[in-house]
Design an enzyme around this catalytic site. Structure first.
Site, PDB file in Angstrom:
ATOM      1  N   GLY A 277      36.337   5.541  31.641  1.00 30.31           N
ATOM      2  CA  GLY A 277      35.411   4.877  32.562  1.00 30.31           C
ATOM      3  C   GLY A 277      35.989   4.860  33.952  1.00 30.31           C
ATOM      4  O   GLY A 277      37.191   5.038  34.140  1.00 30.31           O
ATOM      5  N   ASN A 279      36.858   3.156  37.825  1.00 30.12           N
ATOM      6  CA  ASN A 279      37.481   1.905  38.247  1.00 30.12           C
ATOM      7  C   ASN A 279      36.453   0.783  38.243  1.00 30.12           C
ATOM      8  O   ASN A 279      35.340   0.930  38.754  1.00 30.12           O
ATOM      9  CB  ASN A 279      38.076   2.051  39.650  1.00 30.12           C
ATOM     10  CG  ASN A 279      39.199   3.059  39.691  1.00 30.12           C
ATOM     11  OD1 ASN A 279      39.098   4.092  40.330  1.00 30.12           O
ATOM     12  ND2 ASN A 279      40.293   2.789  38.994  1.00 30.12           N
ATOM     13  N   GLY A 280      36.830  -0.345  37.644  1.00 28.09           N
ATOM     14  CA  GLY A 280      35.934  -1.492  37.609  1.00 28.09           C
ATOM     15  C   GLY A 280      34.970  -1.487  36.442  1.00 28.09           C
ATOM     16  O   GLY A 280      34.103  -2.365  36.359  1.00 28.09           O
ATOM     17  N   SER A 281      35.115  -0.539  35.512  1.00 30.19           N
ATOM     18  CA  SER A 281      34.178  -0.467  34.389  1.00 30.19           C
ATOM     19  C   SER A 281      34.528  -1.430  33.266  1.00 30.19           C
ATOM     20  O   SER A 281      33.741  -1.611  32.336  1.00 30.19           O
ATOM     21  CB  SER A 281      34.122   0.959  33.841  1.00 30.19           C
ATOM     22  OG  SER A 281      35.398   1.354  33.356  1.00 30.19           O
ATOM     23  N   GLY A 282      35.716  -2.050  33.315  1.00 30.26           N
ATOM     24  CA  GLY A 282      36.120  -2.996  32.280  1.00 30.26           C
ATOM     25  C   GLY A 282      37.155  -2.459  31.317  1.00 30.26           C
ATOM     26  O   GLY A 282      37.461  -3.096  30.302  1.00 30.26           O
ATOM     27  N   SER A 284      40.524  -2.057  31.568  1.00 29.77           N
ATOM     28  CA  SER A 284      41.736  -2.873  31.418  1.00 29.77           C
ATOM     29  C   SER A 284      41.433  -4.188  30.712  1.00 29.77           C
ATOM     30  O   SER A 284      42.260  -4.699  29.944  1.00 29.77           O
ATOM     31  CB  SER A 284      42.374  -3.128  32.787  1.00 29.77           C
ATOM     32  OG  SER A 284      42.877  -1.932  33.338  1.00 29.77           O
ATOM     33  N   GLU A 393      45.879   3.432  31.553  1.00 30.94           N
ATOM     34  CA  GLU A 393      45.957   4.293  32.742  1.00 30.94           C
ATOM     35  C   GLU A 393      47.378   4.848  32.919  1.00 30.94           C
ATOM     36  O   GLU A 393      47.867   5.001  34.032  1.00 30.94           O
ATOM     37  CB  GLU A 393      45.535   3.519  33.997  1.00 30.94           C
ATOM     38  CG  GLU A 393      44.091   3.070  34.003  1.00 30.94           C
ATOM     39  CD  GLU A 393      43.111   4.190  34.307  1.00 30.94           C
ATOM     40  OE1 GLU A 393      43.538   5.365  34.298  1.00 30.94           O
ATOM     41  OE2 GLU A 393      41.934   3.905  34.527  1.00 30.94           O
TER      42      GLU A 393
END
Length: 728
Positions: A277, A279-282, A284, A393
């Protein structure tokens, strides 16, 4: 058995949710205590041994106050005892006593701030502390009679000397006699005077610090002090697999929207699962649920506890490899933190062989490339025999070759061990080897991610000017002249023209970051010169700005506006800040946004906006696309194209050739600390005897040792097979 599915119970300021009052120190408490305790040791030690630096001991109360403000009393106590012991070894008993006194004042102010108390509470606690310190002073002098007699002799000698001076003037003679009498009274009743003085001094210092240190702590409340991996205690036996999520979601405290919604996922032993996904897709956040964080909604089921960091539990490999390296030597780092009896059972050589670091056990971790550091992190995780390994990541900060090798390593682990591996990435290519691929978008699972844009190649709008930045024969060796010296650059020649966009390409460990720091003037080369407009760059700090690979490390202020204004210097107003935000495509409403709320792409843009406000002549960007998804990479490349067209000189140091080359005028390759394209045109420089890296050498085509003008030179011996003939 199911993990907690309800919203986690909010914790009090001094006791996080799920943390029993008598529980052992949590990782975030240990880490923060170690860092802030170390800072305090440095300040107190320097203040004790360096003349005119005593004021640093006043500043030393800040980190201890911050520690007391954020965490439990046992965190402050542990850090204080450890710091006092280190200070005693480094600077002696007096400095160690000052260390404890500093921790006392910082602890009082920080604890009262944490519990939202006031001046009355500070006064009460300081009276108790003052009595304790006074009693300690009396007991110390009673125990160590030699020290007591030395102090008494100093008092007598000082009083006698003053009396001798005043006896020369009849009018001052009564003053001298009064001083002698007072000294005798003090010595007769020394325990009252010394104990009382120490007690009163403690109270006064605490009250003054309440107003001074307290205001500092109030200004530091925005700093993050929580561990996003922190989870309530789970007393079940460690058994993280299989793990099943049903309609799982998570909303961070204070966030308007959930980071994850309705996630259905199951991970079994023997699987290699990729989560993809942007960045910011959830992504982590999903790893945190897998690692044991309870969901805000839905359920996460596993046979036992996640056991994050424990033997046989869950291991986590993060994005930045250097943040996970703790040992000085590779072998030490593999078993760092394991109990002695377990560390002795680890077959370190076998683990290093498995991750591709065969024979590197005695290497210093600081000499490893980014890819090697990530492999070391995997070895350290395997030393704990995890049932679930999560790589969050882990491939984003290494070069393409290293990324492919690391993915192959992770894919093979479930075939050799009874475990599962979850790889979180924004590179679709990394997911090719996975058994299953989970796609995330806006916190939800989707069937497939849409195609991401590629950076468009743009034409230059204005011509380049004369050379502005010159590097000639630049060599650099870290720790030069010591047993730990490490050569990084081996004779770099480079000329950059005004308004040019230059791409310097190289793999991990090629010397890119060292070259960036030298071009920015932050370090001077060991040999050679780096000049901006004919003057050493190291004497013109700020004329060449450097954008770090990890943008967050450069952002030191509370808000975006404050950060940009700070870079712009005195007189930078809101108008300049707004124009800088416009230049990098950020909305002016971000001016008041906290730095902590920025995404990775936004943080990079804020750094570039701050650089624009600083009006440098040259900008060096060290891996500007690292950690960004393809959409974010395309945005940054488009931004760099606009900055280039504005006339700014750009030097982009990266291993992402395909994306960045679209807007660069020229590309040079850095290999093992050298730029072969420029070496062929320069006069050969004798190599140092201890330089053992593969070195391209310059040799004349003819037999003469001193060729005549026009003799062709040929570059040979490069590890990459370069053979450039005819260069003069």
């Amino acid at each position: 058995m199911s993990d907690q599915s309800a919203t986690p119970r909010p914790g009090t300021p001094d006791r996080p949710a799920g943390d029993p009052k008598g529980a052992a120190l949590r990782p975030i408490e240990l880490a923060t205590g170690a860092v802030l305790g170390g800072v305090t040791v440095g300040l107190v030690t320097v203040g004790s041994v360096v003349p005119f630096a005593a004021a640093l001991q006043l500043v030393a109360a800040v980190p201890m106050g911050l520690l007391a403000h954020r965490y439990r009393f046992r965190t402050l106590l542990t850090a204080s005892i450890s710091a006092a012991l280190v200070t005693f070894v480094a600077a002696g008993l007096t400095a160690a006593t000052a260390m404890v006194a500093t921790a006392t004042i910082g602890g009082i102010v920080g604890s009262v701030k944490r519990r939202r108390g006031g001046l009355i509470a500070v006064t009460g606690l300081s009276i108790i502390a003052g009595i304790a310190w006074g009693a300690f002073s009396i007991g110390f002098l009673l125990t160590f009679s030699a020290t007591r007699n030395l102090i008494f002799d100093n008092i007598r000698n000082s009083a006698t000397g003053l009396a001798d001076l005043t006896s020369r003037q009849s009018r001052l003679e009564p003053l001298g006699r009064g001083v002698l009498n007072l000294a005798e009274v003090v010595l007769d009743w020394w325990w009252v005077y010394i104990g009382g003085t120490v007690a009163v001094g403690t109270v006064v210092t605490a009250v003054v610090s309440w107003f001074v240190l307290g205001s500092v702590l109030d200004r530091l409340t925005w700093l993050p002090g929580t561990d996003r991996l922190d989870a309530p205690a789970d007393d079940r036996p460690i058994a993280p697999l299989p793990v099943t999520m049903q309609a799982a979601g998570y909303r961070y405290p204070g966030a308007p929207d959930p980071a994850l919604t309705d996630i259905d996922l199951r991970v079994e032993v023997g699987e290699f699962v990729a989560i993809v996904g942007h960045n910011g897709s959830g992504k982590s956040t999903l790893t945190r649920l897998l690692a044991g964080l309870p969901p805000s909604s839905g359920t996460v089921d596993r046979p036992g506890s996640a056991g994050l960091g424990h033997l046989g539990g869950t291991a986590l490999v993060l994005q930045r490899p250097e943040s996970q390296t703790l040992g000085v030597l590779v072998a030490d780092d593999v078993v760092w933190g394991l109990p002695t009896e377990l560390a002795a059972e680890v077959q370190i050589d076998d683990l290093l062989h498995e991750v591709g670091l065969d024979g590197m056990g005695t290497r210093e971790t600081a000499t490893l490339s980014g890819g090697q550091q990530q492999r070391l992190a995997v070895a350290a995780a395997l030393a704990r025999r995890p049932a679930l390994l999560i790589a969050d990541e882990a491939t984003s900060m290494i070069d393409p070759d290293g990324r492919r090798e690391l993915v192959a390593l992770l894919a093979g682990l479930p075939k050799r061990h009874r475990m599962a591996v979850v790889l979180v990435t924004h590179h679709e290519a990394d997911a090719a080897a996975a058994d299953r691929v989970v796609h995330l978008a806006a916190g939800r699972m989707v069937g497939r991610l849409p195609a991401w844009p590629k950076p468009a190649r743009t034409r230059r709008r204005r011509p380049m000017g004369d050379p502005i930045l010159e590097l000639r024969g630049v060599r650099h060796t870290y720790n030069r002249g010591t047993p730990w010296e490490a050569p990084a650059l081996h004779g770099v020649d480079l000329s950059v023209r005004r308004g040019e966009a230059l791409l310097v390409v190289g793999g991990n460990g090629s010397g890119k970051s060292t070259l960036a720091w030298i071009m920015a003037g932050l370090i001077a080369p060991s040999i050679g010169r780096c000049e901006l407009a004919g003057k050493p760059v190291s004497k013109q700090i700020g004329r060449v700005e450097l954008a770090f690979q990890h943008s967050r490390l450069q952002l030191q202020r509370h808000t975006v506006g404050e950060e940009i204004a700070d870079w712009g210097g005195e007189g930078t107003g809101s108008g300049t800040v707004g124009k800088a935000l416009d230049a990098v495509g950020l909305d002016r409403s971000l001016t008041t946004r906290s730095i902590e709320e920025l995404s990775g792409g936004q943080a990079k843009r804020v750094v570039l906006a701050a650089i624009v406000a600083a009006h440098p002549q040259v900008v060096v960007l060290d891996e500007p696309l690292a950690g960004l998804d393809p959409e974010g990479r395309a945005d940054i490349v488009d931004l760099l194209a606009r900055l280039r067209d504005s006339g700014l000189t750009l030097i982009v140091i990266s291993h992402d050739i395909e994306d960045v080359s679209a807007i660069c005028d020229r590309t040079v390759h850095l290999r093992a600390g050298r730029i072969p394209e420029t070496e062929a045109a320069r006069v050969p420089v004798p190599e140092p005897e201890d330089d053992t890296a593969p070195i391209p050498t310059l040799r004349p085509a003819g037999p003469a040792h001193h060729p005549a003008p026009g003799t062709a030179w040929r570059l040979r011996g490069d590890a990459h097979g370069i053979d450039h003939g005819g260069a003069r």
